[in-house]
Design a protein around this motif. Structure first.
Motif, PDB file in Angstrom:
ATOM      1  N   UNK A 185       6.387   4.977   6.338  1.00 35.64           N
ATOM      2  CA  UNK A 185       5.188   4.557   5.764  1.00 35.64           C
ATOM      3  C   UNK A 185       3.976   4.654   6.685  1.00 35.64           C
ATOM      4  N   UNK A 186       2.779   5.366   6.366  1.00 37.78           N
ATOM      5  CA  UNK A 186       1.760   5.405   7.136  1.00 37.78           C
ATOM      6  C   UNK A 186       0.523   5.038   6.691  1.00 37.78           C
ATOM      7  N   UNK A 187      -0.415   4.450   7.397  1.00 34.63           N
ATOM      8  CA  UNK A 187      -1.689   4.130   6.823  1.00 34.63           C
ATOM      9  C   UNK A 187      -2.668   4.929   7.510  1.00 34.63           C
ATOM     10  N   UNK A 188      -3.494   5.679   6.955  1.00 34.49           N
ATOM     11  CA  UNK A 188      -4.386   6.634   7.449  1.00 34.49           C
ATOM     12  C   UNK A 188      -5.728   6.441   6.896  1.00 34.49           C
ATOM     13  N   UNK A 189      -6.917   6.494   8.054  1.00 31.68           N
ATOM     14  CA  UNK A 189      -8.294   6.513   7.897  1.00 31.68           C
ATOM     15  C   UNK A 189      -8.897   7.792   8.474  1.00 31.68           C
ATOM     16  N   UNK A 190      -9.455   8.451   7.379  1.00 30.74           N
ATOM     17  CA  UNK A 190     -10.079   9.705   8.054  1.00 30.74           C
ATOM     18  C   UNK A 190     -11.640   9.503   7.876  1.00 30.74           C
ATOM     19  N   UNK A 241     -11.826  13.198  12.076  1.00 31.46           N
ATOM     20  CA  UNK A 241     -10.884  12.094  12.809  1.00 31.46           C
ATOM     21  C   UNK A 241      -9.801  11.869  11.986  1.00 31.46           C
ATOM     22  N   UNK A 242      -8.798  11.343  12.686  1.00 34.47           N
ATOM     23  CA  UNK A 242      -7.779  10.622  11.890  1.00 34.47           C
ATOM     24  C   UNK A 242      -7.321   9.561  12.742  1.00 34.47           C
ATOM     25  N   UNK A 243      -7.102   8.256  12.115  1.00 41.81           N
ATOM     26  CA  UNK A 243      -6.714   6.986  12.607  1.00 41.81           C
ATOM     27  C   UNK A 243      -5.477   6.786  11.983  1.00 41.81           C
ATOM     28  N   UNK A 244      -4.277   6.973  12.669  1.00 42.61           N
ATOM     29  CA  UNK A 244      -2.864   6.713  11.961  1.00 42.61           C
ATOM     30  C   UNK A 244      -2.065   5.691  12.330  1.00 42.61           C
ATOM     31  N   UNK A 245      -1.752   4.761  11.511  1.00 44.84           N
ATOM     32  CA  UNK A 245      -0.936   3.737  11.747  1.00 44.84           C
ATOM     33  C   UNK A 245       0.279   3.581  11.034  1.00 44.84           C
ATOM     34  N   UNK A 246       1.667   3.394  11.857  1.00 41.00           N
ATOM     35  CA  UNK A 246       2.988   3.461  11.131  1.00 41.00           C
ATOM     36  C   UNK A 246       3.340   2.129  10.955  1.00 41.00           C
ATOM     37  N   UNK A 247       3.849   1.616   9.645  1.00 38.96           N
ATOM     38  CA  UNK A 247       4.141   0.342   9.359  1.00 38.96           C
ATOM     39  C   UNK A 247       5.403   0.549   9.187  1.00 38.96           C
ATOM     40  N   UNK A 248       6.266   1.586   8.681  1.00 37.58           N
ATOM     41  CA  UNK A 248       7.708   1.641   8.743  1.00 37.58           C
ATOM     42  C   UNK A 248       7.960   2.911   9.213  1.00 37.58           C
ATOM     43  N   UNK A 249       9.276   2.941   9.651  1.00 38.57           N
ATOM     44  CA  UNK A 249       9.835   4.001  10.255  1.00 38.57           C
ATOM     45  C   UNK A 249       9.714   4.621  11.463  1.00 38.57           C
ATOM     46  N   UNK A 250      10.272   5.589  12.167  1.00 34.41           N
ATOM     47  CA  UNK A 250      10.144   6.092  13.438  1.00 34.41           C
ATOM     48  C   UNK A 250      10.429   7.563  13.600  1.00 34.41           C
ATOM     49  N   UNK A 251      10.409   8.218  14.565  1.00 39.84           N
ATOM     50  CA  UNK A 251      10.619   9.550  14.793  1.00 39.84           C
ATOM     51  C   UNK A 251       9.822  10.052  16.047  1.00 39.84           C
ATOM     52  N   UNK A 252       9.308  11.440  15.843  1.00 38.62           N
ATOM     53  CA  UNK A 252       8.589  12.281  16.959  1.00 38.62           C
ATOM     54  C   UNK A 252       7.407  12.407  16.493  1.00 38.62           C
ATOM     55  N   UNK A 253       6.406  12.420  17.523  1.00 36.27           N
ATOM     56  CA  UNK A 253       5.195  12.744  17.037  1.00 36.27           C
ATOM     57  C   UNK A 253       4.522  13.892  17.909  1.00 36.27           C
ATOM     58  N   UNK A 254       3.774  14.791  17.408  1.00 43.40           N
ATOM     59  CA  UNK A 254       3.419  15.807  18.210  1.00 43.40           C
ATOM     60  C   UNK A 254       1.787  15.874  18.307  1.00 43.40           C
ATOM     61  N   UNK A 255       1.206  15.687  19.297  1.00 41.66           N
ATOM     62  CA  UNK A 255      -0.380  15.902  19.414  1.00 41.66           C
ATOM     63  C   UNK A 255      -0.835  16.799  20.432  1.00 41.66           C
ATOM     64  N   UNK A 256      -1.504  17.882  19.885  1.00 47.01           N
ATOM     65  CA  UNK A 256      -1.848  18.957  20.944  1.00 47.01           C
ATOM     66  C   UNK A 256      -0.613  19.392  21.558  1.00 47.01           C
ATOM     67  N   UNK A 257      -0.493  19.260  22.976  1.00 46.94           N
ATOM     68  CA  UNK A 257       0.781  19.563  23.497  1.00 46.94           C
ATOM     69  C   UNK A 257       1.655  18.533  23.662  1.00 46.94           C
ATOM     70  N   UNK A 258       1.212  17.104  23.356  1.00 52.31           N
ATOM     71  CA  UNK A 258       2.112  15.889  23.738  1.00 52.31           C
ATOM     72  C   UNK A 258       3.238  15.788  22.720  1.00 52.31           C
ATOM     73  N   UNK A 259       4.248  15.510  23.142  1.00 50.62           N
ATOM     74  CA  UNK A 259       5.512  15.040  22.217  1.00 50.62           C
ATOM     75  C   UNK A 259       5.922  13.817  22.690  1.00 50.62           C
ATOM     76  N   UNK A 260       6.102  12.998  21.769  1.00 47.20           N
ATOM     77  CA  UNK A 260       6.630  11.466  21.924  1.00 47.20           C
ATOM     78  C   UNK A 260       7.077  10.966  20.908  1.00 47.20           C
ATOM     79  N   UNK A 261       7.264   9.550  20.960  1.00 48.92           N
ATOM     80  CA  UNK A 261       8.153   8.937  20.005  1.00 48.92           C
ATOM     81  C   UNK A 261       7.223   7.784  19.351  1.00 48.92           C
ATOM     82  N   UNK A 262       7.324   7.879  17.733  1.00 45.42           N
ATOM     83  CA  UNK A 262       6.444   6.627  17.024  1.00 45.42           C
ATOM     84  C   UNK A 262       7.457   5.660  16.568  1.00 45.42           C
TER      85      UNK A 262
END
Length: 311
Positions: free
Chosen positions: A93-98, A43-64
């Motif tokens: 900048x990303x903060x991640x918990x696996x 599992x991955x818990x993903x927190x963005x603290x700075x920056x923006x862009x596109x996120x792809x998850x499976x077949x999902x495409x969105x904005x972060x």
């Protein structure tokens, strides 16, 4: 113009957790960094603290953007594409918990009180984006605690974090269920058999009656079972598979949209375009353009096999 191979999701084993069950780290991702659509066992818990862009998850495409918080289930392809701009020196900048599926299953099976979290873990298989701003602010503080703690204290704080996440009422499930292998041990063996049969024959015009006959069940009984266990009607499920397969080909092949339409089982391009828009809220050509730009930095195909044209 230049040749560029289409990328496929890559298995990316994570670094050793060093004898711990919960791994915390931070990383900076410059806008120039290569993007990698990948998956892993944890599992991955993903927190963005700075920056923006596109996120792809499976077949999902969105904005972060800053404060975007997303939970990724095991073996679910994902990718964050930083689009902060050339003038943004800090990048993303990303903060991640696996954490491992074994940690989850051990507690879910061994601790009766954990049974209440079962729906939460089922949603996580498809990716969850948490939308409650106040909850995310509290959760960011717990990220700080987990970063500072070790041993059993970290484990205790981690389960407090999971309890908070499961209680967040404002969220969205990202990837469609049909994107996954659809293997779910909580479902009946006959439903597993039906789903496997659908996945093998989705592009052949397979009917509800044919699937029911395949598993030796009446049409009415199968229809009710399918709706109860999957949460959607048979026809919507099959169309979802077709659209998801189309998304894969739009992103990872240079076949024409018309070729893809018929390859995934639609009988005419107008119906394909309509169904695609209903699910993705954009046309197939728009989806391909955004996916190519985000994942490859390219704008469109030149018409040749595997040849892309940069901006």
């Amino acid at each position: 113009m230049r040749n560029k191979e289409r990328i496929q999701p890559e298995f990316k084993p994570l670094d050793s957790m060093g004898g711990t069950s919960i791994r915390y780290f931070e990383q900076d991702k410059p806008a120039t960094q290569d993007n990698c659509l990948h998956y892993h066992d944890d599992y991955e818990l993903h927190l963005t603290t700075h920056g923006e862009g596109r996120v792809f998850v499976g077949d999902y495409m969105g904005h972060f953007a800053p404060q975007s918080l997303i939970l990724i289930g095991p073996n679910l392809p994902h990718c964050w594409v930083n689009q902060s701009g050339d003038n943004d020196d800090q990048g993303c900048t990303e903060r991640i918990i696996n954490f491992s599926p074994e940690l989850v299953s051990a507690h879910t099976k061994g601790v009766p009180e954990m049974q209440a979290l079962t729906p939460f873990w089922e949603r996580a298989q498809y990716g969850i984006e948490f939308l409650d701003v106040d909850a995310i602010a509290r959760i960011q503080q717990i990220f700080d605690d987990i970063a500072a703690l070790s041993g059993f204290r970290r484990v205790l704080r981690f389960w407090f974090l999971i309890d908070l996440l499961a209680a967040v009422a404002e969220y969205r499930v990202l990837s469609d269920a049909a994107y996954l292998s659809c293997k779910d041990d909580t479902k009946s063996a006959r439903l597993d058999q039906a789903v496997a049969y659908i996945m093998e024959n989705y592009n052949t015009g397979i009917t509800l009656e044919q699937v029911a006959a395949h598993i030796d069940m009446s049409v009415g009984h199968f229809s009710r079972l399918f709706k109860r266990e999957t949460g959607c009607r048979y026809i919507d499920f099959v169309n979802g598979i077709k659209i998801n397969k189309a998304c894969e080909q739009l992103t990872h092949s240079d076949r024409s949209i018309t070729e893809i339409c018929f390859a995934v089982g639609f009988n005419n391009i107008a119906n394909f375009n309509r169904r695609f828009y209903d699910v993705k809220k954009m046309t197939p050509s728009e989806y391909r353009r955004v996916a190519l730009k985000s994942l490859y930095g390219y704008k469109s195909f030149s018409g040749g096999r595997g040849l892309l044209v940069s901006q």
